[in-house]
Scaffold this motif. Structure first.
Motif, short mmCIF file in Angstrom:
data_model
loop_
_atom_site.label_atom_id
_atom_site.label_comp_id
_atom_site.label_asym_id
_atom_site.label_seq_id
_atom_site.Cartn_x
_atom_site.Cartn_y
_atom_site.Cartn_z
N TYR A 10 0.85 -1.18 0.00
CA TYR A 10 0.00 0.00 0.00
C TYR A 10 0.89 1.24 0.00
O TYR A 10 2.05 1.19 0.42
N LEU A 153 -2.44 -2.04 -3.29
CA LEU A 153 -3.66 -1.46 -2.74
C LEU A 153 -3.68 0.03 -3.07
O LEU A 153 -2.81 0.79 -2.64
N GLN A 155 -5.04 3.97 -3.13
CA GLN A 155 -5.64 4.90 -2.18
C GLN A 155 -5.56 6.31 -2.77
O GLN A 155 -4.47 6.84 -2.98
N ASP A 229 -13.68 -1.04 4.07
CA ASP A 229 -14.87 -1.37 3.29
C ASP A 229 -14.71 -2.77 2.69
O ASP A 229 -13.75 -3.03 1.95
N GLU A 231 -16.21 -4.31 0.28
CA GLU A 231 -16.21 -4.32 -1.18
C GLU A 231 -14.84 -3.91 -1.72
O GLU A 231 -14.35 -4.47 -2.71
N ARG A 232 -14.23 -2.95 -1.05
CA ARG A 232 -12.90 -2.53 -1.48
C ARG A 232 -11.88 -3.64 -1.28
O ARG A 232 -11.02 -3.89 -2.13
N THR A 235 -12.33 -6.28 -4.05
CA THR A 235 -11.89 -5.85 -5.37
C THR A 235 -10.38 -5.71 -5.46
O THR A 235 -9.75 -6.15 -6.43
N GLN A 236 -9.77 -5.10 -4.41
CA GLN A 236 -8.36 -4.76 -4.52
C GLN A 236 -7.44 -5.84 -3.97
O GLN A 236 -6.25 -5.88 -4.34
#
Length: 821
Positions: A10, A153, A155, A229, A231-232, A235-236
Motif C-alpha cells: 500500500y 492497494l 488509495q 470497506d 467491497e474494497r 476488489t483490490q
C-alpha cells in the motif's frame, strides 16, 4: 483451510510543503518612541515632523541621521504606513499611521521578524492515518521492491486536505528552526511522491465457504482490515489473490483452458479432504523443479489438435491424454509421444490433470471448477483448483495405472513402455521390453534399444534410478549377446547413426558404446576415426584397436613421425606408445640434423656433425627409438609386413647412422667395462693409479700425454723441484710396467670445428672416441673438466676417482700426490 498467502503493498505518501514563518522581537527604544508618536499624535505635535519632534522636543542632535536607520525597517516589515512619494521624516506625524500588522504587534509590544521560507516533508500513512515529519537524513522506512505476483492497494489522496494538519504539526521541537517564538504563516503544497510498504496477508476459507483475510504479522494492518470497506477489500485484495480478473493467456499457451460457466461447480461443504489452491497454476506448487512429471491432461477442444504433439492414433473427444516430460511450465517439446486412454467412470467430474513428483509417490490429483465463496455476507462465484487428499488420490491413481498398463502392453512401443516406471519397478519394465523385442534381428534390436534408453532418459527421475542397477546390467548383457549374433559387422554409416542416438541415453551408455564399437567394421581413414570420436560425448573413452584398419594404423604412425596432431581422434589403445614414439623420434631427428625425415641421401660428416659431438646422447636416443618402435608394434599388433611398411625407411637410416658411428668411435665395451682416460697431471700426481683402477676399468693414455711426459723428463721446467722430476720419472716407469693400458691417438675430427689443436683438446678428443661406452676423463684441470662435461663426457680429478672407485695399491707403490706445477 489456507486458500492463499500473498504480499500486498500500500502507498506511503510523501508530501513536500513550503512553509513561510517569522520570529517576532521586542522594539528598540527609538522604535518604541517612533511608534508611540505615531499612535498618540496630539494637536500639539501632530503637525510636527518626526525629525523636528526628536530634535526640538526630545533634544536629539542630528536626529535625521539616527531616525533614517530605524524608520526604514518599519516600512519593510509592513508596520508603518506613509503616503506614497513622501519622506516620512519631513511630513507631519499625523499623516503617518500603523498597518493592521503594526497595530497587532504594537498591542503585544512586539515587532515582526524578517519573513523566511523552509521546505518540509511529511509521510502520510493512510492505514494508521498518521502524518509524520521527516527530519533531514531520516527517511521513512519503506519497501519499494516489487514482484510480479505482488498485489497493490490503491488509495486516492488530496494533498490540500492535509495542509491544515501539516500547519498544526509545526510545533516547537518538530524542526530545529521552530522555536517557542516562531510564528507560522502560509503552508503551500509543492509536490507529492509515493513509496510502498509491503505486508504479508493470508486468505482462509472455512468448509462452509466463508472467507477471512488476515495480516498475521502486522497488528496495525489487521485492525485496518477489520474497519475497511469489504467491497474494497474484495476488489483490490481478494480478487487478485484468487487470480480473478487477470488477463488470461491464449489457450495454446496453457495446459488447460480457463474455467467457463459450463464446468461443474465445486461444493466446498462436501470437500472434507481437499486443499484449495489459489489461481489456475498448471503445476503442483510442491513438486521440485528438477523432478520428472507424469501429467494426465484433459483435451478440452478435440477439434483443435494439440499443435506439434505426435498423435499415435485418433483421439476421441471423451479421451484423456498423458505425457511424461521434465517438469516445465510450458508445453512439452515437439515430438513428445502421447497415449490415448478411454475415459473411465472413476474420473471425478471437473477433473483437470494429475502430476507425479517422482515414481512410487501418490500423485497430486487436480479438480477444476467454480465454487461459491462468502465474503462479508455476500456470495461470489470463484474459479478454483482443488487437490485430492492422499487416500482418495491413491485410489484414483491405482485405477488409472491399471487402465494405462493395459493400453501400453496391448501395443508396446519402445518410446512408451518406460511410462510404466511410474508404477512398476524397472526390472518389470525391462522384462516387458525384452519380451516385446524378442525375435527382432540384431540391427533392429539395437535400434529399438537405443530408442528405449532414450525414452528412459526422458521419463525417469534420474536421481532415483542408478545406471549400475541390475536391470541396467541386464540390458547391457542382452545387448552384448545380440551383437555377438551379428553375421556382418555394423557398417560405418549405421555406426555413426547409433552413436548419435546414444548421445540421448544416460543409462548404461558407456557399455553400449563399447559393445557397438567392438562390433563395427574397421575404418580405413583417420577422417572416419575422427567422425566416430565426434559421435562420442565422452572424450576420455578409449577407441578399441579392433576398430582401426591397417591403413589407419599406418597413418597414425606416419602422423607421429611427422610430429602431427591426433588430438581430435582422442585416446586410443596405443595412445601412450604413439606419443612416446613421437617424442623420441623428434629428439633423434633433431640430433641428426633432420636426417631421419630428409628425402635426400645421407652424407656422413655433414648430416651427423652434431651427433658426432654428442655420441653418448646419440647412442642412448637410438636405443630408446628402437624400443619405442617395438612398443608401437606390440600396441598396434603389427605383423612383419606392416612393421616394415611403417618403419622401413627409418630402420634403414638408423642402420646407416650406426654404421657411420662405428667408423667414428671405438666399439662399445663389454657390459660393466669402463674406459678411464688420464691426462698428464693425473699420471704425475698419481703414478700408481694403474694399480688402483676400479674393477673392470680400463686405463687409456692418450699419445699426447706420453709426449708431454717425455718432454718433461728430457727438458724439465726450471721451476720444477727435484720431487716433481722424480714423480715424472716414476709415472714413466709405472706406465712402462703397466700391462693393461691402451694408447690412443688424438681424434681432432670429433671436436668442434672452431677448436684448435691443444694438449687439452687432444686429450679430450681421445675421451670422445670412447663415447659409446661410459668413459671417464681424469684431470685436475678445472677448465678441461668443464669442456668435457659440455661434450657429454664424465670428468673428475684423480683424487675423486680413487676415493669413489679406486682399490688399495700395494704398500711398496703407495705415494702421496705431488704438488701441481
Amino acid at each position: 483451510m489456507k486458500l492463499a498467502e500473498f504480499r500486498a503493498s500500500y502507498p506511503l505518501f510523501e508530501l513536500q510543503s513550503e512553509v513561510t514563518f517569522q520570529t517576532p522581537r521586542a522594539p528598540t527604544v527609538v522604535e518604541r518612541m517612533i511608534l508611540r508618536l505615531i499612535v498618540t499624535a496630539t494637536a500639539s505635535i501632530g503637525d510636527m515632523t518626526l525629525a523636528s519632534a526628536f530634535t526640538d522636543v526630545l533634544g536629539m542632535g542630528d536626529a535625521r541621521r539616527v531616525l533614517t536607520t530605524f524608520i526604514e525597517p518599519l516600512f519593510v516589515l509592513d508596520v508603518v504606513l506613509c503616503p506614497t512619494g513622501e519622506d516620512p521624516l519631513e511630513i507631519p506625524i499625523r499623516l503617518l499611521s500603523l498597518t493592521e500588522t503594526g497595530l497587532a504587534f504594537w498591542s503585544r509590544n512586539l515587532l515582526p521578524g524578517a519573513p523566511q521560507t523552509k521546505r518540509v516533508t511529511h509521510t502520510y500513512d493512510f492505514i494508521t492515518d498518521t502524518l509524520t515529519p521527516q527530519r533531514r537524513g531520516k527517511l521513512a522506512q519503506t519497501d519499494n521492491a516489487r514482484t510480479e505476483d505482488e498485489i497493490f492497494l490503491d488509495q486516492p489522496l488530496r494533498a490540500s486536505d492535509l495542509q491544515a494538519r501539516i500547519h498544526e504539526s509545526l510545533i516547537p521541537g518538530s524542526h530545529e528552526w521552530v522555536t517557542r517564538t516562531t510564528e507560522i504563516g502560509e503552508v503551500r503544497n509543492s509536490g507529492v511522491s509515493t513509496s510502498w510498504r509491503s505486508v504479508e496477508l493470508r486468505l482462509d476459507c472455512k468448509q462452509d465457504g466463508v472467507l477471512s483475510l488476515d495480516a498475521p504479522n502486522d497488528k496495525v494492518f489487521r485492525l485496518w482490515l477489520r474497519a475497511a470497506d469489504p467491497e474494497r477489500l474484495w476488489t483490490q485484495l481478494i480478487e487478485p489473490a484468487l487470480g480473478i480478473g487477470k488477463d488470461t493467456p491464449e489457450p495454446e499457451n496453457r495446459w488447460h483452458l480457463p474455467i467457463t460457466d459450463g464446468k461443474q461447480r465445486l461444493d466446498l461443504r462436501q470437500a472434507q479432504a481437499v486443499e484449495l489452491l489459489a489461481g489456475t497454476s498448471s503445476m503442483p506448487a510442491k513438486a521440485p523443479s528438477s523432478a520428472g512429471t507424469l501429467m494426465l491432461s484433459r483435451m478440452f477442444t478435440p477439434d483443435q489438435p494439440p499443435g506439434d504433439w505426435v498423435r499415435l492414433q485418433d483421439v476421441a473427444p471423451s479421451s484423456f491424454l498423458f505425457d511424461l516430460f521434465r517438469q516445465r511450465r510450458d508445453r512439452p517439446a515437439a515430438g513428445s509421444p502421447l497415449l490415448s486412454i478411454p475415459l473411465a467412470p472413476y474420473f471425478p467430474a471437473g477433473f483437470t490433470y494429475l502430476t507425479l513428483a517422482s515414481p512410487g509417490k501418490v500423485p497430486d490429483v487436480r479438480l477444476e471448477g467454480a465454487a461459491d465463496l462468502i465474503w462479508a455476507g455476500q456470495a461470489y462465484r470463484v474459479p478454483l483448483e482443488l487437490t485430492l487428499a492422499e487416500e482418495p488420490a491413491g485410489i484414483f491413481w491405482r485405477a488409472c495405472c491399471h487402465d494405462m498398463e493395459t493400453a501400453l502392453l496391448s501395443r508396446p512401443q519402445a518410446a512408451l513402455l518406460p511410462a510404466m516406471l511410474w508404477w512398476q519397478p524397472p526390472d518389470f519394465v525391462v522384462a516387458q521390453w525384452l519380451s516385446c523385442c524378442d525375435g527382432l534381428g540384431p540391427h533392429d534390436w539395437i535400434g529399438q534399444l537405443v530408442e528405449f534408453l532414450a525414452a528412459l532418459r526422458r521419463r525417469l527421475a534420474l536421481a532415483a534410478i542408478a545406471p549400475q542397477s541390475d536391470w541396467a546390467k541386464t540390458l547391457a548383457e542382452a545387448a552384448a549377446g545380440v551383437v555377438s549374433e551379428l553375421t556382418n559387422p555394423v557398417d560405418f554409416p549405421e555406426l555413426i547413426v547409433w552413436l548419435d542416438l546414444l548421445k540421448n541415453v544416460s543409462l548404461a551408455r558407456p557399455q553400449l558404446q563399447q559393445i557397438i564399437l567392438e562390433s563395427a567394421v574397421q575404418v580405413e581413414t583417420l577422417e572416419d576415426l575422427q567422425l566416430i570420436r565426434q559421435s562420442l560425448d565422452d572424450e576420455r573413452m578409449v577407441l578399441p584397436l579392433r576398430l582401426m584398419g591397417s591403413s589407419v594404423r599406418h597413418a597414425l604412425i606416419e602422423q607421429m613421425l611427422a610430429s602431427g596432431d591426433t588430438s581430435k581422434i582422442g585416446p586410443l589403445v596405443a595412445s601412450a606408445a604413439l606419443a612416446r614414439l613421437k617424442q623420441v623420434y623428434a629428439a633423434v631427428n633433431d640430433l641428426l640434423g633432420g636426417a631421419l625425415s630428409a628425402n635426400s641421401a645421407l652424407r656422413a660428416g655433414t648430416a651427423y656433425a652434431k651427433a658426432r659431438r654428442q655420441a653418448t646422447t646419440a647412442y642412448k636416443l637410438l636405443s630408446e627409438l628402437r624400443n619405442s618402435m617395438e612398443d608401437v608394434r606390440n600396441a598396434l599388433q603389427l605383423d612383419d609386413k606392416a612393421y616394415a611398411l611403417a618403419f622401413g625407411r627409418t630402420q634403414d637410416r638408423l642402420q646407416h647412422f650406426e654404421q657411420w658411428m662405428d667408423t667414428q668411435f671405438a666399439p662399445a665395451e663389454e657390459p660393466n667395462t669402463r674406459p678411464v682416460v688420464m691426462d698428464t697431471n693425473t699420471l704425475i700426481d698419481f703414478p700408481t693409479i694403474f694399480d688402483q683402477l676400479g674393477l673392470n676399468d680400463i686405463a687409456v693414455v692418450p699419445k699426447r700425454v706420453v709426449q708431454e711426459l717425455d718432454q718433461l723428463k728430457t727438458k724439465p721446467d726450471a721451476s720444477s723441484s727435484g720431487r716433481r722430476a722424480h714423480q715424472v720419472r716414476k709415472a714413466m716407469r709405472s706406465l712402462d710396467q703397466a700391462t693393461e693400458v691402451r694408447s690412443q691417438d688424438s681424434m681432432p675430427e670429433l671436436l668442434a670445428l672452431d677448436w684448435t689443436s691443444t694438449p687439452d683438446n687432444d686429450i679430450l678428443s681421445a675421451a670422445l672416441f670412447y663415447s659409446r661406452s661410459p668413459v671417464i676423463l681424469l684431470t685436475g684441470d678445472k677448465n678441461l673438466r668443464i669442456k668435457a662435461k659440455a661434450e657429454g663426457i664424465r670428468a673428475m680429478s684423480g683424487e675423486e676417482y680413487l676415493h669413489e672407485f679406486g682399490q688399495v695399491a700395494p704398500a711398496h707403490t703407495t705415494m702421496a700426490p705431488a704438488s701441481a706445477s
